[in-house]
Design a protein around this motif. Structure first.
Motif, mmCIF file in Angstrom:
data_model
loop_
_atom_site.group_PDB
_atom_site.id
_atom_site.type_symbol
_atom_site.label_atom_id
_atom_site.label_comp_id
_atom_site.label_asym_id
_atom_site.label_seq_id
_atom_site.Cartn_x
_atom_site.Cartn_y
_atom_site.Cartn_z
ATOM 1 N N PHE A 100 -10.377 -0.743 19.998
ATOM 2 C CA PHE A 100 -9.888 -2.115 20.075
ATOM 3 C C PHE A 100 -8.470 -2.190 19.518
ATOM 4 N N ARG A 101 -7.653 -3.046 20.103
ATOM 5 C CA ARG A 101 -6.328 -3.330 19.562
ATOM 6 C C ARG A 101 -6.536 -4.220 18.334
ATOM 7 N N ILE A 102 -6.203 -3.729 17.166
ATOM 8 C CA ILE A 102 -6.491 -4.509 15.958
ATOM 9 C C ILE A 102 -5.296 -5.349 15.507
ATOM 10 N N TYR A 103 -4.127 -5.154 16.112
ATOM 11 C CA TYR A 103 -2.939 -5.948 15.806
ATOM 12 C C TYR A 103 -2.762 -6.152 14.297
ATOM 13 N N SER A 104 -2.796 -7.376 13.802
ATOM 14 C CA SER A 104 -2.435 -7.615 12.399
ATOM 15 C C SER A 104 -3.458 -7.102 11.405
ATOM 16 N N MET A 105 -4.612 -6.626 11.853
ATOM 17 C CA MET A 105 -5.501 -5.921 10.946
ATOM 18 C C MET A 105 -4.891 -4.578 10.538
ATOM 19 N N SER A 106 -3.743 -4.235 11.147
ATOM 20 C CA SER A 106 -2.955 -3.089 10.675
ATOM 21 C C SER A 106 -2.327 -3.383 9.316
ATOM 22 N N LYS A 107 -2.085 -4.652 9.024
ATOM 23 C CA LYS A 107 -1.335 -5.027 7.819
ATOM 24 C C LYS A 107 -1.997 -4.568 6.522
ATOM 25 N N PRO A 108 -3.319 -4.780 6.322
ATOM 26 C CA PRO A 108 -3.914 -4.261 5.080
ATOM 27 C C PRO A 108 -3.816 -2.743 4.950
ATOM 28 N N ILE A 109 -3.831 -2.019 6.060
ATOM 29 C CA ILE A 109 -3.683 -0.557 6.001
ATOM 30 C C ILE A 109 -2.289 -0.197 5.507
ATOM 31 N N THR A 110 -1.272 -0.839 6.066
ATOM 32 C CA THR A 110 0.098 -0.592 5.610
ATOM 33 C C THR A 110 0.274 -1.048 4.172
ATOM 34 N N GLY A 111 -0.379 -2.160 3.823
ATOM 35 C CA GLY A 111 -0.317 -2.629 2.439
ATOM 36 C C GLY A 111 -0.882 -1.613 1.468
ATOM 37 N N MET A 112 -2.008 -1.006 1.812
ATOM 38 C CA MET A 112 -2.597 -0.011 0.922
ATOM 39 C C MET A 112 -1.786 1.285 0.907
ATOM 40 N N ALA A 113 -1.142 1.625 2.004
ATOM 41 C CA ALA A 113 -0.228 2.766 1.994
ATOM 42 C C ALA A 113 0.902 2.531 1.004
ATOM 43 N N THR A 114 1.399 1.305 0.959
ATOM 44 C CA THR A 114 2.432 0.948 -0.012
ATOM 45 C C THR A 114 1.902 1.045 -1.433
ATOM 46 N N MET A 115 0.665 0.600 -1.642
ATOM 47 C CA MET A 115 0.075 0.660 -2.983
ATOM 48 C C MET A 115 -0.107 2.103 -3.448
ATOM 49 N N ARG A 162 7.002 -6.519 -3.717
ATOM 50 C CA ARG A 162 5.950 -7.544 -3.816
ATOM 51 C C ARG A 162 6.133 -8.605 -2.732
ATOM 52 N N GLN A 163 7.360 -9.051 -2.556
ATOM 53 C CA GLN A 163 7.629 -10.081 -1.560
ATOM 54 C C GLN A 163 7.330 -9.582 -0.147
ATOM 55 N N LEU A 164 7.653 -8.331 0.134
ATOM 56 C CA LEU A 164 7.343 -7.781 1.454
ATOM 57 C C LEU A 164 5.835 -7.735 1.677
ATOM 58 N N LEU A 165 5.082 -7.362 0.668
ATOM 59 C CA LEU A 165 3.630 -7.275 0.795
ATOM 60 C C LEU A 165 2.978 -8.627 1.025
ATOM 61 N N THR A 166 3.618 -9.699 0.562
ATOM 62 C CA THR A 166 2.991 -11.026 0.557
ATOM 63 C C THR A 166 3.672 -12.039 1.471
ATOM 64 N N HIS A 167 4.575 -11.616 2.335
ATOM 65 C CA HIS A 167 5.281 -12.533 3.245
ATOM 66 C C HIS A 167 6.054 -13.611 2.492
ATOM 67 N N THR A 168 6.688 -13.217 1.403
ATOM 68 C CA THR A 168 7.472 -14.174 0.628
ATOM 69 C C THR A 168 8.920 -13.730 0.465
ATOM 70 N N ILE A 238 5.787 -6.601 6.832
ATOM 71 C CA ILE A 238 4.891 -5.443 6.802
ATOM 72 C C ILE A 238 5.394 -4.366 7.758
ATOM 73 N N ASP A 239 6.007 -4.762 8.858
ATOM 74 C CA ASP A 239 6.658 -3.778 9.733
ATOM 75 C C ASP A 239 7.796 -3.081 8.989
ATOM 76 N N LEU A 240 8.570 -3.852 8.249
ATOM 77 C CA LEU A 240 9.669 -3.275 7.478
ATOM 78 C C LEU A 240 9.153 -2.303 6.426
ATOM 79 N N ALA A 255 2.807 9.669 10.185
ATOM 80 C CA ALA A 255 2.298 10.882 9.533
ATOM 81 C C ALA A 255 1.746 10.557 8.150
ATOM 82 N N PHE A 256 2.410 9.646 7.434
ATOM 83 C CA PHE A 256 1.934 9.251 6.113
ATOM 84 C C PHE A 256 0.572 8.569 6.222
ATOM 85 N N LEU A 257 0.439 7.635 7.172
ATOM 86 C CA LEU A 257 -0.845 6.962 7.346
ATOM 87 C C LEU A 257 -1.946 7.976 7.645
ATOM 88 N N ARG A 258 -1.633 8.924 8.506
ATOM 89 C CA ARG A 258 -2.658 9.896 8.903
ATOM 90 C C ARG A 258 -3.049 10.795 7.734
#
Length: 438
Positions: A100-115, A162-168, A238-240, A255-258
């Protein structure tokens, strides 16, 4: 074609979980003795209202599929409800390995990669973005978010991680911008995801920027729509972060995500580009017009079979219910899954908590009265997010419950699936609690 107004502002207005009411309905359910019935893979009998909702949407052919998963605690597999087929025209049933195309459900994955990088000291939560990407050092802010690009003032503070992670951070988004800034985003190819190979009436074609580095550089040249850390506004931040991750880690974003998330979590079916060998598992995506479903991205010829120009951490992933449940199980395990440590415990605790800067005004936004963590909504003890094609996922630490909803149609507000799902799940959990008390 890229994501535009199909992923409209209404997509995330509803809370993923009405924290208080669900917690009241589900208190102590994590210990509910389901007995052998729960060992069955399909648990529609335990979730009759949810099952009825899913079956109604599929039987009325409003959607080709509606497939849900529920997992309690750290149990090794999620239980399923619903079903359907890969396509309204293809009889192949969907299952936990369908794509399935998960679109913005990608965001928590990228968020945790940042964490992960924050936990390792390669980034800091309140570190200025310009430490990593110098082009963002001297940002300008539009006086009027819909006004001329030349009418700006200097940013009063730097953008932070922090602001990038939270759309602020004050950044715009192709699906949010209006006026000259929307034109500028389109001309610069600042898009957050892909929809179709086919032209869709009313949506002009946009050529995406040639890679994450160019995406970031072009974004830095355009003004912000709000002063950093003042307002919550859904954004391309989150794209940034994908580019931030590349620079901080020294690895390509994908590669980092994988290496750091997908492989240790056992997520073998999550990609920016679906391999041609796996195309037979990919669902069709539909556009809903006047209540009728029209294929806009057939799985056998999907745009997601092509390599993305920009690997979009905010909306670029395709995944399976099995894979996304493994990601949620890792979060529910505070960074561990199957005795494998994927993230630090504190990184998960912080990432799934409310990280909104204290100076941010959420009045009138989707986040009013709620919190936002690393790429997802944080309400009470729950964390999660939804996707533009109707998908939804969350973990609830209070209930020790992980849940997902997978379907494929756009725009997601064409049907009231999210509200109906929450109401059905709440009704079923009330019944479970009553059964336990009996």
């Amino acid at each position: 074609m890229t994501i535009t107004a199909l992923d409209s502002a209404a997509l995330s207005r509803r809370a993923l979980f009405r924290g208080g009411s669900l917690l009241a309905a589900g208190a102590a359910l994590s210990g509910l003795p389901f007995g052998r019935a729960l060992l069955a893979h399909d648990v529609s009998e335990a979730w009759p209202n949810v099952a009825a909702m899913a079956n109604r949407y599929v039987s009325e052919r409003k959607v080709a599929n509606m497939f849900l998963t529920f997992g309690w605690g750290r149990e090794s597999h999620a239980h399923t409800v619903g079903g359907g087929t890969l396509s309204l025209a293809r009889p192949t049933p969907v299952d936990e390995d369908s794509l399935f195309r998960i679109y913005s459900m990608s965001k928590p994955i990228t968020g945790m990669a940042t964490m992960i990088l924050i936990d390792e000291g390669r980034l800091a939560l309140d570190q200025p973005l310009h430490d990593i990407l110098p082009a963002f050092r001297d940002m300008q802010v539009l006086v009027d978010p819909e006004g001329p690009l030349e009418d700006t003032v200097a940013a009063e503070r730097p953008i932070t991680i922090r602001q990038l992670l939270t759309h602020t951070a004050g950044l715009g988004y192709q699906i949010i911008n209006k006026g000259p800034l929307l034109d500028a985003y389109n001309q610069a190819g600042l898009v957050g995801g892909r929809v179709s190979r086919m032209p869709i009436p009313g949506f002009p074609p946009v050529t995406p920027a040639p890679g994450l580095a160019a995406f970031a550089d072009r974004l830095a040249e355009l003004p912000l729509i709000h002063q950093p850390a003042t307002k919550w506004s859904y954004s391309c931040s989150i794209d940034l972060l994908g580019r931030v991750i590349e620079v901080a880690s020294g690895m390509a974003f994908e590669a980092f995500l994988r290496q750091r998330i997908f492989e240790p979590c056992g997520m073998t079916s999550t990609w920016m580009q679906v391999p041609q060998s796996e195309a037979a598992r990919l669902t069709d995506n539909y556009g809903i017009i006047a209540g009728n479903a029209f294929p806009i991205d057939p799985g056998v010829n999907s745009i997601f079979l092509d390599p993305p120009e920009v690997p979009a951490g905010g909306g670029g992933l395709v995944s399976s219910p099995r894979d996304y449940d493994r990601f949620l199980r890792m979060l529910l395990g505070y960074g561990t899954i199957d005795r494998v440590r994927v993230m630090g415990q504190e990184a998960v605790r912080v990432g799934t908590s409310d990280l909104l800067p204290a100076t941010v005004d959420t009045t009138g936004s989707w986040m009013e009265g709620q919190g936002h963590g690393a790429g997802g909504r944080a309400v009470g003890q729950s964390f999660g997010w939804g996707g533009a094609a109707g998908t939804l996922a969350a973990v609830d630490y209070g209930l020790k419950l992980r849940s997902t909803l997978f379907t494929q149609y756009m725009p997601s507000e064409a049907y009231p699936v999210r509200d109906e799902f929450l109401a059905a799940m709440e009704a079923d959990m009330v019944a479970m609690r009553a059964k336990k008390a009996a």
